[in-house]
Design a protein around this motif. Structure first.
Motif, short mmCIF file in Angstrom:
data_model
loop_
_atom_site.label_atom_id
_atom_site.label_comp_id
_atom_site.label_asym_id
_atom_site.label_seq_id
_atom_site.Cartn_x
_atom_site.Cartn_y
_atom_site.Cartn_z
N ALA A 8 31.64 -21.32 20.38
CA ALA A 8 30.55 -20.68 19.65
C ALA A 8 29.43 -20.37 20.63
O ALA A 8 28.76 -21.29 21.10
N THR A 9 29.25 -19.10 20.97
CA THR A 9 28.17 -18.77 21.91
C THR A 9 26.82 -19.02 21.24
O THR A 9 26.73 -19.20 20.02
N CYS A 10 25.76 -19.00 22.02
CA CYS A 10 24.48 -19.51 21.54
C CYS A 10 23.99 -18.81 20.27
O CYS A 10 23.49 -19.46 19.35
N TRP A 11 24.17 -17.50 20.17
CA TRP A 11 23.62 -16.78 19.02
C TRP A 11 24.43 -16.99 17.75
O TRP A 11 23.91 -16.81 16.64
N THR A 12 25.67 -17.39 17.88
CA THR A 12 26.53 -17.55 16.71
C THR A 12 26.06 -18.67 15.78
O THR A 12 26.26 -18.61 14.58
N THR A 13 25.41 -19.68 16.35
CA THR A 13 24.90 -20.79 15.54
C THR A 13 23.38 -20.88 15.53
O THR A 13 22.83 -21.89 15.07
N ALA A 14 22.69 -19.85 16.01
CA ALA A 14 21.24 -19.95 16.21
C ALA A 14 20.43 -19.72 14.95
O ALA A 14 19.22 -19.96 14.95
N GLY A 15 21.06 -19.25 13.87
CA GLY A 15 20.28 -18.95 12.68
C GLY A 15 19.38 -17.75 12.92
O GLY A 15 19.76 -16.79 13.59
N ASP A 16 18.16 -17.81 12.41
CA ASP A 16 17.25 -16.68 12.48
C ASP A 16 16.55 -16.62 13.85
O ASP A 16 15.36 -16.89 13.98
N ALA A 17 17.35 -16.30 14.86
CA ALA A 17 16.85 -16.13 16.23
C ALA A 17 17.64 -14.99 16.86
O ALA A 17 18.79 -14.76 16.50
N ALA A 18 17.01 -14.28 17.80
CA ALA A 18 17.70 -13.13 18.37
C ALA A 18 17.12 -12.77 19.73
O ALA A 18 15.95 -13.04 20.01
N PRO A 19 17.92 -12.15 20.60
CA PRO A 19 17.42 -11.64 21.86
C PRO A 19 16.32 -10.59 21.63
O PRO A 19 16.34 -9.88 20.62
N GLY A 20 15.38 -10.55 22.54
CA GLY A 20 14.33 -9.54 22.45
C GLY A 20 13.10 -9.99 21.69
O GLY A 20 12.05 -9.32 21.75
N ARG A 21 13.18 -11.09 20.97
CA ARG A 21 12.00 -11.60 20.26
C ARG A 21 11.08 -12.34 21.25
O ARG A 21 11.56 -12.92 22.22
N PRO A 22 9.78 -12.34 20.98
CA PRO A 22 8.87 -13.08 21.86
C PRO A 22 9.26 -14.56 21.98
O PRO A 22 9.14 -15.15 23.05
#
Length: 282
Positions: A8-22
């Motif tokens: 499971a790469t980091c974003w798959t389990t990160a919930g409401d988080a995404a690249p590009g956000r502050p």
């Protein structure tokens, strides 16, 4: 459903988080994420540097390692180092992150470190990048890990061929590529090209899917509109077959990024991503 390990790469389990956000940190605790991944069946787990910092504060590196071990997660990926080729203040900041990632990789027994290219696609020198990549690969090797660079179709390394040119020029055996099928598809790389990538140069593979049409920029499309494996337009059967021909046996990363995926409870999100990826591998 599959005898091959999934990560499971980091974003798959990160919930409401995404690249590009502050602030890219996950709002979830590492325990919530790790337990969701373990219960879904994953054998590997990816962790973003910003989340690593928070997790070390909460559990310590030994506690993080125990969490992984208790949930059957044996393939650990740490990301993402950028500006490793730069100078001045950007390089100083990058070097500080580099030292922390290397320290954590050794303590956690990480499988590999993921690094990125220049997403602004500025002019660059192959010789300089190869020298810097080789030095970083040697450092990763020194702590028992490999080094993988992920090429991106909007960066200075747009295709698998660009990425391979860099890692071959660097020449260090610990260095190689992270092959995300979203990026190969959006760069219009035929699956047959993947079959000829030397197995020794594949550090990681990431599975996902998407619609045939790009909406917005490539970055917006990749962050907001990926689909679960088998639910989009990608020839995943052909891609997986080509990578197996190249010699890849896993662990297969699963990287799902979308507004829909982020809105799900983490256990539901992790399970859906696992189930669909396992089905296409079977």
């Amino acid at each position: 459903m599959t005898t091959e390990d999934l990560l499971a790469t980091c974003w798959t389990t990160a919930g409401d988080a995404a690249p590009g956000r502050p602030d890219q940190r996950s709002p979830l605790t590492l325990r919530e994420r790790v337990e969701a991944a373990g219960s879904a069946g994953y054998r590997g787990f990816g962790l973003l540097y910003a989340d690593l910092v928070e997790a070390e504060r909460a559990y310590g590196l030994s506690g993080i390692r125990s969490l992984f071990e208790d949930n059957g997660l044996v393939h650990i990926e740490l990301e993402l180092l950028t500006d490793w080729w730069a100078d001045g203040a950007p390089r100083a900041a990058s070097d500080a992150v580099r030292l922390e990632l290397l320290r954590a990789a050794e303590a956690l027994g990480a499988r590999h470190l993921k690094i990125g290219p220049d997403v602004e696609d500025r002019p660059w020198e192959l010789d300089l990048w190869a020298e810097e990549f080789a030095a970083l690969a040697a450092q990763a090797d020194g702590v028992g890990a490999r080094l993988g660079i992920e090429f991106l179709p909007w960066s200075n390394l747009k295709t698998v061929h660009d990425g391979l040119r860099l890692v071959e020029a660097a020449g260090h055996p610990a260095g190689g590529l992270i092959i995300d099928v979203w990026h190969t598809e959006r760069a219009h790389t035929p699956p047959a090209d993947l079959a000829s990538v030397p197995a020794s140069r594949i550090v990681g593979v990431e599975l996902n899917d998407a619609d045939s049409e790009v909406i917005g920029t490539l970055f917006e499309d990749t962050v907001r509109r990926r689909r679960l494996c088998g639910e989009g337009s990608f020839d995943l059967t052909g891609i997986i077959s080509a990578l197996r021909t190249a010699g890849w046996t896993g662990p297969w990363g699963v990287e799902i990024l979308s507004d829909t995926h982020r809105a799900l409870p983490v256990r539901e999100a992790a399970a859906a991503a696992y189930r669909t990826a396992a089905a296409v591998l079977k």
